[in-house]
Motif scaffolding. Sequence first.
Motif, PDB file in Angstrom:
ATOM      1  N   ASP A 282       0.861  -1.186   0.000  1.00  0.00           N
ATOM      2  CA  ASP A 282       0.000   0.000   0.000  1.00  0.00           C
ATOM      3  C   ASP A 282       0.892   1.229   0.000  1.00  0.00           C
ATOM      4  N   GLY A 283       0.783   2.043  -1.032  1.00  0.00           N
ATOM      5  CA  GLY A 283       1.619   3.233  -1.134  1.00  0.00           C
ATOM      6  C   GLY A 283       1.343   4.284  -0.090  1.00  0.00           C
TER       7      GLY A 283
ATOM      8  N   VAL B  54      10.364  -0.915   2.654  1.00  0.00           N
ATOM      9  CA  VAL B  54       9.574   0.154   2.045  1.00  0.00           C
ATOM     10  C   VAL B  54       8.587  -0.485   1.079  1.00  0.00           C
ATOM     11  N   THR B  55       7.377   0.008   1.066  1.00  0.00           N
ATOM     12  CA  THR B  55       6.352  -0.582   0.219  1.00  0.00           C
ATOM     13  C   THR B  55       5.661   0.472  -0.627  1.00  0.00           C
ATOM     14  N   ALA B  56       4.975   0.005  -1.659  1.00  0.00           N
ATOM     15  CA  ALA B  56       4.140   0.843  -2.509  1.00  0.00           C
ATOM     16  C   ALA B  56       3.153  -0.087  -3.205  1.00  0.00           C
ATOM     17  N   SER B  57       2.260   0.504  -3.975  1.00  0.00           N
ATOM     18  CA  SER B  57       1.182  -0.286  -4.559  1.00  0.00           C
ATOM     19  C   SER B  57       1.504  -0.863  -5.923  1.00  0.00           C
ATOM     20  N   GLN B  58       2.459  -0.271  -6.640  1.00  0.00           N
ATOM     21  CA  GLN B  58       2.851  -0.803  -7.945  1.00  0.00           C
ATOM     22  C   GLN B  58       4.320  -0.475  -8.192  1.00  0.00           C
ATOM     23  N   GLY B  59       4.894  -1.158  -9.191  1.00  0.00           N
ATOM     24  CA  GLY B  59       6.338  -1.153  -9.349  1.00  0.00           C
ATOM     25  C   GLY B  59       6.984   0.196  -9.545  1.00  0.00           C
TER      26      GLY B  59
ATOM     27  N   GLY C 249       0.325  11.267 -19.354  1.00  0.00           N
ATOM     28  CA  GLY C 249       1.500  11.026 -18.524  1.00  0.00           C
ATOM     29  C   GLY C 249       1.752   9.548 -18.350  1.00  0.00           C
ATOM     30  N   ALA C 250       1.955   9.124 -17.101  1.00  0.00           N
ATOM     31  CA  ALA C 250       2.233   7.729 -16.759  1.00  0.00           C
ATOM     32  C   ALA C 250       1.267   7.294 -15.661  1.00  0.00           C
ATOM     33  N   PRO C 251       1.083   5.977 -15.462  1.00  0.00           N
ATOM     34  CA  PRO C 251       0.142   5.523 -14.427  1.00  0.00           C
ATOM     35  C   PRO C 251       0.441   6.127 -13.062  1.00  0.00           C
ATOM     36  N   SER C 252      -0.631   6.438 -12.349  1.00  0.00           N
ATOM     37  CA  SER C 252      -0.484   7.010 -11.009  1.00  0.00           C
ATOM     38  C   SER C 252      -0.093   5.925 -10.003  1.00  0.00           C
ATOM     39  N   ALA C 253       0.072   6.316  -8.757  1.00  0.00           N
ATOM     40  CA  ALA C 253       0.622   5.419  -7.737  1.00  0.00           C
ATOM     41  C   ALA C 253      -0.299   4.255  -7.398  1.00  0.00           C
ATOM     42  N   GLY C 254      -1.593   4.405  -7.603  1.00  0.00           N
ATOM     43  CA  GLY C 254      -2.518   3.314  -7.269  1.00  0.00           C
ATOM     44  C   GLY C 254      -2.602   3.083  -5.783  1.00  0.00           C
ATOM     45  N   ALA C 255      -2.731   4.145  -5.012  1.00  0.00           N
ATOM     46  CA  ALA C 255      -2.802   4.036  -3.552  1.00  0.00           C
ATOM     47  C   ALA C 255      -3.695   5.146  -3.027  1.00  0.00           C
ATOM     48  N   THR C 256      -4.908   4.788  -2.653  1.00  0.00           N
ATOM     49  CA  THR C 256      -5.815   5.794  -2.122  1.00  0.00           C
ATOM     50  C   THR C 256      -6.780   5.155  -1.142  1.00  0.00           C
ATOM     51  N   GLY C 257      -7.617   5.976  -0.534  1.00  0.00           N
ATOM     52  CA  GLY C 257      -8.512   5.536   0.539  1.00  0.00           C
ATOM     53  C   GLY C 257      -8.133   6.266   1.805  1.00  0.00           C
ATOM     54  N   GLY C 258      -9.107   6.919   2.462  1.00  0.00           N
ATOM     55  CA  GLY C 258      -8.815   7.737   3.632  1.00  0.00           C
ATOM     56  C   GLY C 258      -7.883   7.070   4.621  1.00  0.00           C
ATOM     57  N   VAL C 259      -6.798   7.731   4.944  1.00  0.00           N
ATOM     58  CA  VAL C 259      -5.744   7.141   5.771  1.00  0.00           C
ATOM     59  C   VAL C 259      -6.179   7.067   7.230  1.00  0.00           C
ATOM     60  N   THR C 260      -5.864   5.949   7.861  1.00  0.00           N
ATOM     61  CA  THR C 260      -6.028   5.787   9.302  1.00  0.00           C
ATOM     62  C   THR C 260      -4.700   5.306   9.873  1.00  0.00           C
TER      63      THR C 260
ATOM     64  N   ALA D  54     -15.944   5.152 -10.471  1.00  0.00           N
ATOM     65  CA  ALA D  54     -17.402   5.221 -10.317  1.00  0.00           C
ATOM     66  C   ALA D  54     -18.107   4.019 -10.932  1.00  0.00           C
ATOM     67  N   ASP D  55     -17.484   3.388 -11.914  1.00  0.00           N
ATOM     68  CA  ASP D  55     -18.095   2.202 -12.525  1.00  0.00           C
ATOM     69  C   ASP D  55     -17.645   0.907 -11.853  1.00  0.00           C
ATOM     70  N   GLY D  56     -16.915   1.022 -10.756  1.00  0.00           N
ATOM     71  CA  GLY D  56     -16.511  -0.149  -9.992  1.00  0.00           C
ATOM     72  C   GLY D  56     -15.147  -0.701 -10.325  1.00  0.00           C
ATOM     73  N   ARG D  57     -14.456  -0.150 -11.319  1.00  0.00           N
ATOM     74  CA  ARG D  57     -13.135  -0.663 -11.678  1.00  0.00           C
ATOM     75  C   ARG D  57     -12.128  -0.429 -10.550  1.00  0.00           C
ATOM     76  N   GLN D  58     -11.183  -1.345 -10.445  1.00  0.00           N
ATOM     77  CA  GLN D  58     -10.153  -1.281  -9.409  1.00  0.00           C
ATOM     78  C   GLN D  58      -9.200  -0.113  -9.655  1.00  0.00           C
ATOM     79  N   LEU D  59      -8.859   0.588  -8.584  1.00  0.00           N
ATOM     80  CA  LEU D  59      -7.850   1.650  -8.651  1.00  0.00           C
ATOM     81  C   LEU D  59      -6.588   1.254  -7.886  1.00  0.00           C
ATOM     82  N   GLN D  60      -6.765   0.697  -6.685  1.00  0.00           N
ATOM     83  CA  GLN D  60      -5.615   0.328  -5.855  1.00  0.00           C
ATOM     84  C   GLN D  60      -4.746  -0.691  -6.575  1.00  0.00           C
ATOM     85  N   ARG D  61      -3.440  -0.439  -6.560  1.00  0.00           N
ATOM     86  CA  ARG D  61      -2.420  -1.283  -7.172  1.00  0.00           C
ATOM     87  C   ARG D  61      -2.472  -1.262  -8.705  1.00  0.00           C
ATOM     88  N   VAL D  62      -3.352  -0.427  -9.249  1.00  0.00           N
ATOM     89  CA  VAL D  62      -3.435  -0.249 -10.700  1.00  0.00           C
ATOM     90  C   VAL D  62      -3.132   1.197 -11.073  1.00  0.00           C
TER      91      VAL D  62
END
Length: 743
Positions: free
Chosen positions: A414-415, A485-490, A663-674, A694-702
Amino acid sequence: MPRTLSFRGFLTLGLVAWTASAAPAAPAPALPSAEERLAHLARLWGQVKYRHPALASRDIDWDAALVAALPQVEAAGDADAYARAVQELLETLKDPATRVLRPEEAAPAEDTGASGAGREQAARWAAKDVLLLDLGAPWTETPRSELARAKAVLVDLRARGLDARAPERMAQALGGVLPLLLTQPLQVPGSRSVFHSGHRAHTLPADGRYTSALLTTSGEVVPPQGQGKPRPILFVLDDRSPVDARVLTMKAQGLAQVLTEGRLDDGASAETTRVELGAGLVASVRLSELGVPLRADAVLPRRARSEGKDDTLQKALELARKPVRKVKVREVELPPGRWRTDNAYPDMTYPTREYRLLALFRLWNAIELFYPYKHLMDGDWDDALRAAVPRFAGAQDAAQYALAVAELSTRLQDGQVTLAGHPELERRGISGSPAPFEVLELEGKPVVVRVGDAEAASGLKRGQIVETLDGQPLAQRLEALKPYVTASQGTALRQRLWTQALSGPDGSQATVGVRDADGQLKQVRFTRGPRRESPSGEAWRMGPDNMGYVDLTRLRPTEVAALFEKMKNTRALVLDLRGASPGTRWALTPFLTTRKARHGAVLERNLVSADHTGRYKFSEELPPAGAAPYRGRTVLLIDERTLGAAEDTGLFLEVANGTTFVGAPSAGATGGVTDLVLPGGISLRFSGEDVRHADGRQLQRVGLKPQLYARPTLAGLRAGKDEVLEQAYGWLKGKGGPVGAPR
């Protein structure tokens, strides 16, 4: 609703009997290894922490209870000692419903469909004028005429020997019978249980997004349908009975008597869950509580067999023949709910073994129950627990402990995961403050693309390649950080590794060796600290051919109205979001909404309650469109630095007006942080919601995918160009290539 008994003294006897009676063909399950026992204990400890109502209302030091129990659990040489050690932990709660079950209790009821010997008749006269209602027998219709004639009623709710679903059928049948037994309204109180909507943060400011509460059901009023004067009513229960709140309320108000076959207690009316402990052991954990105690009028020994002489029923008949005694039972006043932050034990930079395991148990359970992207992790989270036990337990110093925490956190992929609060993490760049400049990997090399604070990094400029840090190759430091160290995509992971490789304690200084375009290597001293942008006027400017440019990483919500007043007559806008967003999407979207879309994103949040652990799915509505929205075309510049709230902005804009991503793909890491806290003062932040298109497609890690791929080059950067921006302008002018499918 599993039912439990509260005899601690029977626990050892039951285990001994179980071991002694085991046939050679079916030996007792082997005692798990010490590490496996700790993994089982972690799950049990977490279930109690997050779901037991006492932890949400009473002053119980659940950390200290674990710390005291850990040595005994690890030292246990057999199942009996293991069970006693776990029971010692659970007795901290003083709750008969939460305990290690005896072997015969732990065994599930056989789903044979048997109705029980001699229990074929639902209603019969047990004696003159005494009607017996056997709710364990096949039930077709309520015997209204017999109830009208009866001067006393026995209600048999014993479920031992019946199939697994018998208690559920009994509870349903009771609902039809109960009103006919009442001559006055019965106010039945509701039960209460813990409810978590997401993981409430422990150090971040409370914003109401994630909540924890004790919820009380509304209860019910059972209207009376009985006639005449009150008559003796007796409920007969055993340890498998559905101990209904309505029955307890009638007893508490002096409207009925309760006779039990085997001793029951307040835990019998609780909803519970079971946790496997290994070695054939199972623990029961309370999930709900009711302010009405269970006080039996008579207790008889539990029968070994359901057929033959029924002494319990004979005792019930004796009580039924006696005059009605209205003996009320005082209801228990339940303490109010209270949420408390976990103790971070900030002075324990190197916690003892027990507190290191406490850290592991906290981290693992918070992610197990609340992390919304667990299904996207490459590895199994249960396997992660088993692998982490020896790492946490065997940490030899503060550094090894902090690194064990960091290593486990990378499993989230998770980025938005960040660690803070421990000096060993800062010393290695895993946490701490960033360098006052930003690098981007171009052609496999970290290149300076932005200098945020020229005074803190005098001599640095765009296009320089960073080769060393304090005399050592920067790539070497990056390799040392990879396990932590971690992130959601390479691509985002590489970006984050370069950033962390340059980070360190706030205010610390370091020297980088940078190579200029002429090939010269120079040394530049810099000071770490919060990244500050050099003031350069407004966050927008006019571009070529009546097109505007807006730097969304600098634009503030209060500036949005002025921006669109300035740009209202332009033919197009390029919105630059190659970096963090200061939270402008709610102010920005109304000026750009030209479509009829209602929702900007779909979100899912983990829920934990007595009823279930599941997910709550909802849509995030777009803010209302402005009176005169901007009608020109819009392009959003993105890359691996576009993360979190910046990606949320992209989600809104793609449905508000069909903004094109360049541009290039974004980080693919979102969702209110806790966040959560761990011994040693460590705080760990992570994404708290699953955010989707909004159409249900995956964002995280993509990530957000560009319709027009564009990437800067080292040569272009050194020449002072912004090639991604230039391609966006060119596409808007019609000089660029056609927009293809997202890459």
